[in-house]
Every structure is written in C-alpha cells, then in structure tokens.
Design a protein around this motif. Sequence first.
Motif, short mmCIF file in Angstrom:
data_model
loop_
_atom_site.label_atom_id
_atom_site.label_comp_id
_atom_site.label_asym_id
_atom_site.label_seq_id
_atom_site.Cartn_x
_atom_site.Cartn_y
_atom_site.Cartn_z
N LEU A 22 -7.12 -10.47 -6.93
CA LEU A 22 -7.61 -10.24 -5.57
C LEU A 22 -6.55 -10.48 -4.50
O LEU A 22 -6.40 -9.70 -3.57
N LEU A 23 -5.78 -11.55 -4.65
CA LEU A 23 -4.77 -11.87 -3.65
C LEU A 23 -3.77 -10.73 -3.51
O LEU A 23 -3.42 -10.30 -2.42
N GLY A 24 -3.29 -10.20 -4.63
CA GLY A 24 -2.33 -9.11 -4.60
C GLY A 24 -2.92 -7.82 -4.07
O GLY A 24 -2.27 -7.09 -3.34
N LEU A 83 -1.67 -5.32 -1.09
CA LEU A 83 -1.38 -3.91 -1.34
C LEU A 83 -2.22 -3.00 -0.44
O LEU A 83 -1.75 -1.94 -0.01
N GLN A 84 -3.45 -3.41 -0.15
CA GLN A 84 -4.30 -2.61 0.73
C GLN A 84 -3.66 -2.42 2.09
O GLN A 84 -3.66 -1.32 2.64
N LYS A 85 -3.08 -3.48 2.63
CA LYS A 85 -2.44 -3.39 3.95
C LYS A 85 -1.21 -2.49 3.89
O LYS A 85 -0.94 -1.74 4.84
N TYR A 130 -3.73 3.66 -3.39
CA TYR A 130 -4.56 2.59 -2.84
C TYR A 130 -5.03 1.69 -3.97
O TYR A 130 -5.36 2.18 -5.06
N PRO A 131 -5.10 0.37 -3.75
CA PRO A 131 -5.54 -0.54 -4.80
C PRO A 131 -7.02 -0.40 -5.10
O PRO A 131 -7.83 -0.16 -4.18
N THR A 132 -7.37 -0.54 -6.36
CA THR A 132 -8.77 -0.41 -6.75
C THR A 132 -9.00 -1.14 -8.07
O THR A 132 -8.17 -1.94 -8.50
N TYR A 133 -10.11 -0.84 -8.72
CA TYR A 133 -10.44 -1.44 -10.00
C TYR A 133 -10.75 -0.37 -11.03
O TYR A 133 -11.33 0.68 -10.71
N TYR A 180 -9.94 -4.38 -14.58
CA TYR A 180 -8.50 -4.44 -14.37
C TYR A 180 -8.15 -3.93 -12.97
O TYR A 180 -8.81 -3.02 -12.46
N PRO A 181 -7.10 -4.48 -12.34
CA PRO A 181 -6.60 -3.87 -11.11
C PRO A 181 -5.95 -2.53 -11.43
O PRO A 181 -5.35 -2.36 -12.49
#
Length: 232
Positions: free
Chosen positions: A65-67, A71-73, A114-117, A208-209
Amino acid sequence: MEIISNKVGRPRRENLTSTIKFTVDPETAEAIRALASEKSISQSDIMRELTPVLSSKNYETLVPLLGLEHLQKISEKCWSDLHTQAAIFPVEEISNFMPAFVTTWEPPQVHVKYPTYKIDVYNNKNNAAKTSTTILNELAKDICNRSEFYNAYPDYIIKDIKDNKMPNVNYNFISEVMCLSPDLNINQETKNNIVKILFEKGYEYSVYPAYCLRTTLIDLLDEGKYFRVKTV
C-alpha cells in the motif's frame, strides 16, 4: 545484524529502544527521504511501516500500500504533464522519464501506467485443476472497474520443498482478474469486493500489486519523432 545505538538524539517512543541500521543504494535512500518528506513522517516510521509483524491477510493489503500510493501520485503527475497545453514529447524517449509509452499504429496513443491490484484465483477443491472463468465472471457480474476473469499460467507457485529440492509440479492455468481504474482508492474497493465474494464461495486466492494502463489519443509530429496529446 542488529546494532544497538546509545547515541543522543530525538526522544525514543515507548517500547522502541533498539536501533537497526540499514545499508542501501543512493536511489533507495533518496526514495525513502522523499516519501518521508511527502508524508511528514520520519524515515524510521517509513521503515517500521515497511517491516511490520502481520497476519497473512494484513501482509497482502499493507505491504504494497505504501508504495502504490506513491506510484499513484507519480502517475497522476505524468497524466497532467502530458496534458499540458501545447506540450510536445519525444516518442522514443518518453519511457525513459515517465511511466508511459507510445504506440504509433492507428490510432496512435500514449499509455500511462497506474498502480492497481491483480487477484489470482485457485480452484476451491483442487489447486491443480482449472478454475472456471465463466463461473467467476458470473459471481462478480455486479462489480465494476475490473477486467474479465482470464486464464494465466502460474509460474511462481512453490510446493512441498524438501531437502532444498524443488519437485517438478505441473499446474494448469489459474484464473486472474485486474482492477481497472486510474483511481487507486477505487481499485482498493474493487479488490475488496472481489475478495469478499471469493472468500464467501470458498476459493483460494492471492492479491498482488500490479499496474493497468490509461490511454489517450495523440497527434504524431515531425514524421513520428514527437507527439502531443490530441485536444478535443
């Protein structure tokens, strides 16, 4: 190795009496400093968030989550920069300084990561048996912002290691699904809704990220060497 330090510095928090020193490369050190500054917390707080003692469930949700928030920003800034009025970018080099790439076939587009799961689903009766994407898609039919469930080969499963020897294990394809929104908060909600259904139906799964792509049309310039985002 744990190194105990008695140096005078900031007051210690209750029950936090030991100091562990890490050696990292300059890029990692700068990333930790930047993230600590961005969140207005200490670098020690960052490391404690990265290395907690967690249950398996919390490990999956907290560790990446922290990463992903960071990455979202980065992705949002990339999208904003690409849409700067009259801004022109090199086609070949864009991937060197942005989380993006260009495809030049018709219609030409730029794709921003974009970051996701990603969620992998194993058969609820036999992990070596194929799961049904038809059944899974029906179970998740009311959940938006996701891909269809699709089959993928699990090349990372480790099972029954004995005497440091990995047996030859043949797994069939498993089912995967991706959360597909440029908003990380929506992806978290989508992931939680999918996991809730899988848990209730007795499926084994892993989270997983990952990353998804946000795409927009572009105009190619100077014989395809440069591009700018197409205006409406």
